[in-house]
Design a protein around this motif. Structure first.
Motif, PDB file in Angstrom:
ATOM      1  N   TYR A 198      62.887  -0.815  25.148  1.00 29.15           N
ATOM      2  CA  TYR A 198      63.369  -2.148  25.535  1.00 29.15           C
ATOM      3  C   TYR A 198      62.953  -3.253  24.551  1.00 29.15           C
ATOM      4  O   TYR A 198      63.220  -4.422  24.788  1.00 29.15           O
ATOM      5  N   SER A 200      63.102  -5.847  43.504  1.00 29.12           N
ATOM      6  CA  SER A 200      62.887  -6.507  42.216  1.00 29.12           C
ATOM      7  C   SER A 200      63.809  -5.987  41.123  1.00 29.12           C
ATOM      8  O   SER A 200      64.302  -4.873  41.178  1.00 29.12           O
ATOM      9  N   PHE A 201      63.964  -6.853  40.146  1.00 27.41           N
ATOM     10  CA  PHE A 201      64.759  -6.541  38.978  1.00 27.41           C
ATOM     11  C   PHE A 201      64.120  -5.376  38.241  1.00 27.41           C
ATOM     12  O   PHE A 201      62.909  -5.295  38.157  1.00 27.41           O
ATOM     13  N   SER A 202      64.897  -4.488  37.716  1.00 31.26           N
ATOM     14  CA  SER A 202      64.321  -3.392  36.962  1.00 31.26           C
ATOM     15  C   SER A 202      64.636  -3.545  35.486  1.00 31.26           C
ATOM     16  O   SER A 202      65.776  -3.827  35.118  1.00 31.26           O
ATOM     17  N   PRO A 203      63.635  -3.355  34.623  1.00 27.49           N
ATOM     18  CA  PRO A 203      63.889  -3.482  33.196  1.00 27.49           C
ATOM     19  C   PRO A 203      64.869  -2.426  32.704  1.00 27.49           C
ATOM     20  O   PRO A 203      65.382  -2.507  31.623  1.00 27.49           O
ATOM     21  N   GLU A 219      60.809  -7.822  32.291  1.00 26.84           N
ATOM     22  CA  GLU A 219      61.797  -8.707  32.910  1.00 26.84           C
ATOM     23  C   GLU A 219      61.741 -10.113  32.321  1.00 26.84           C
ATOM     24  O   GLU A 219      62.760 -10.780  32.164  1.00 26.84           O
ATOM     25  N   HIS A 220      60.525 -10.574  31.971  1.00 27.66           N
ATOM     26  CA  HIS A 220      60.371 -11.960  31.521  1.00 27.66           C
ATOM     27  C   HIS A 220      60.066 -12.084  30.028  1.00 27.66           C
ATOM     28  O   HIS A 220      59.663 -13.157  29.567  1.00 27.66           O
ATOM     29  N   GLN A 279      67.651  -2.198  33.606  1.00 32.24           N
ATOM     30  CA  GLN A 279      68.962  -2.847  33.489  1.00 32.24           C
ATOM     31  C   GLN A 279      69.174  -3.427  32.083  1.00 32.24           C
ATOM     32  O   GLN A 279      70.240  -3.853  31.735  1.00 32.24           O
ATOM     33  N   VAL A 280      68.109  -3.480  31.299  1.00 36.25           N
ATOM     34  CA  VAL A 280      68.216  -4.074  29.972  1.00 36.25           C
ATOM     35  C   VAL A 280      68.250  -2.975  28.929  1.00 36.25           C
ATOM     36  O   VAL A 280      67.420  -2.078  28.960  1.00 36.25           O
ATOM     37  N   ARG A 303      54.935 -11.727  40.075  1.00 36.14           N
ATOM     38  CA  ARG A 303      56.168 -12.247  39.486  1.00 36.14           C
ATOM     39  C   ARG A 303      56.273 -13.766  39.670  1.00 36.14           C
ATOM     40  O   ARG A 303      56.656 -14.502  38.755  1.00 36.14           O
ATOM     41  N   ASP A 344      56.848  -3.887  34.345  1.00 34.39           N
ATOM     42  CA  ASP A 344      58.187  -4.314  34.772  1.00 34.39           C
ATOM     43  C   ASP A 344      58.329  -5.829  34.690  1.00 34.39           C
ATOM     44  O   ASP A 344      59.346  -6.345  34.218  1.00 34.39           O
ATOM     45  N   ILE A 345      57.285  -6.536  35.137  1.00 34.08           N
ATOM     46  CA  ILE A 345      57.355  -8.006  35.105  1.00 34.08           C
ATOM     47  C   ILE A 345      57.351  -8.500  33.650  1.00 34.08           C
ATOM     48  O   ILE A 345      58.087  -9.413  33.284  1.00 34.08           O
TER      49      ILE A 345
END
Ligand code: AKB
Length: 373
Positions: free
Chosen positions: A213, A32-35, A160-161, A37-38, A114, A156-157
């Motif tokens: 974030y 899964s995408f990891s926050p 991410e969203h 990264q933001v 997710r 995390d979800i």
């Protein structure tokens, strides 16, 4: 039902369905995408969040617990039936299933959660899944999984969203070294239960994601919540709900806390309204992300005296449960919620006498209906 049996049932209910999904959650998590990264300077982070002209699309996790159904009802009135989705790992009763969208969701299954958020274009998440204080002590590993690993998935979800995320905390986030009378928002928090530890962790993680974030994290520390239609499971403050059921049905009540154990409490309508109010509060009003909210404090003896005004023959005995007494003795006696009152205008409606009247009225009319059938 004796408290011991209620607790055993709650442990059992909590254990069986969640455990089956834990293995799955670990394997899907890696892709899964990891926050992380933001970065906080990334302007696109908020681009999918709720626009003030639209209705939010809300997902409530742990929706079949004490608060989910009531909150869904309130939010559906405000934002439309289809914009509020209740979710749980348990099968909903008919009236819940037919009252609006309901979906299976396991917070330990990252991919499942997710998918729900994406497919339903969720913009707000209310994260109610958790094991409460007493049941958590009876199963520390499960409490750690649900209350901590589950929270990580949700965070995390949500990051991410670009969701607005509400996670409730509790008076249980304080411990024996906290100032207990009154307990302010910011003070020592060294709880001695896994529930309390997981809630302090949730407060800190949510605040960290907010600062790191820019996540729109909002959190209220609830007192013990008293409701007629839905029952809590496995808490330390549950005696204050059980007394009404037992008083009406049996005419007698056995209390697992000592008569002078004073704790902060709140009627469910106040709790749900506070939740709606913090969700809707303009961000610029919020000087903090985690607020105490308060309504009243009472001990079992004071509650019994108030109930006896209506049911004078109520018989009460005390059979102290060491675990729950120990927990209660480490919790706040009075909650200082002055910041919530100052920042976003929090005000409770129900005090002890109103609480008792409304609970007896609701349960009495249900008893009459049941007898008539
Ligand atoms: C419990 O007793 O565990 C809960 C709470 C006060 O958070 N009701």
């Amino acid at each position: 039902m004796p408290v011991g049996r209620t607790l055993t049932r709650a442990v059992h209910q909590a254990l069986s369905p969640v455990c089956g999904c834990q293995v799955l959650s670990t394997s899907v998590r890696c892709i899964s995408f990891s926050p992380r990264q933001v970065t906080s300077s990334d302007a696109s982070f908020h681009s999918v969040s709720f626009s003030e002209t639209d209705h939010p699309r809300v997902l409530i996790t742990g929706g079949l617990g004490q608060l989910g159904v009531g909150l869904a009802k309130l939010l559906r009135k405000r934002y439309g039936n289809n914009n509020v989705i209740l979710s749980d790992i348990r099968k909903p009763p008919d009236h819940v299933f037919h009252s609006g969208p309901f979906i299976y969701s396991d917070i330990l299954d990252y991919k499942n959660l997710r998918e729900i958020v994406v497919n339903n274009r969720i913009t707000w998440m209310i994260h109610y899944s958790a094991l409460l204080s007493a049941v958590g002590e009876a199963n520390v590993q499960l409490a750690r999984a649900v209350n901590i690993t589950g929270l990580h998935n949700v965070l995390d979800i949500a990051a991410e969203h670009g969701l607005r995320l509400f996670v409730p905390s509790t008076i249980g986030a304080f411990g024996p070294t906290s100032p207990r009378n009154p307990t302010p928002d910011l003070c020592i928090q060294r709880p001695r239960t896994i529930y309390g530890v997981s809630k302090v962790h949730a407060e800190l993680m949510g605040e960290y994601y907010h600062h790191r974030y820019g996540m729109d994290f909002r959190c209220l520390r609830y007192p013990g919540i008293i409701s007629a239609d839905t029952q809590p499971g496995g808490g330390t403050t549950d005696y204050a709900v059980q007394i009404f059921h037992d008083a009406i049905k049996e005419g007698k009540f056995e209390c697992y806390l000592k008569p002078d154990t004073c704790l902060p409490m709140m009627y469910i309508d106040d709790c749900l309204r506070a939740t709606l109010e913090i969700l809707e509060a303009p961000a610029e009003c919020l000087t903090m992300r985690t607020y105490n909210i308060n309504a009243m404090s009472f001990n079992p003896e004071e509650l019994v005296n108030e109930v006896r005004k209506y049911l004078p023959d109520l018989q009460v005995s005390y059979n102290v449960d060491k675990v729950r007494q120990g927990i209660a003795d480490s919790w706040p006696v009075k909650f200082d919620d002055s910041n919530a009152r100052k920042d976003w205008g929090w005000k409770h409606d129900y005090d002890l006498s109103e609480l008792v009247t409304v609970m007896l009225n609701i349960l009495n009319s249900e008893t009459r209906v049941a007898r008539a059938n």
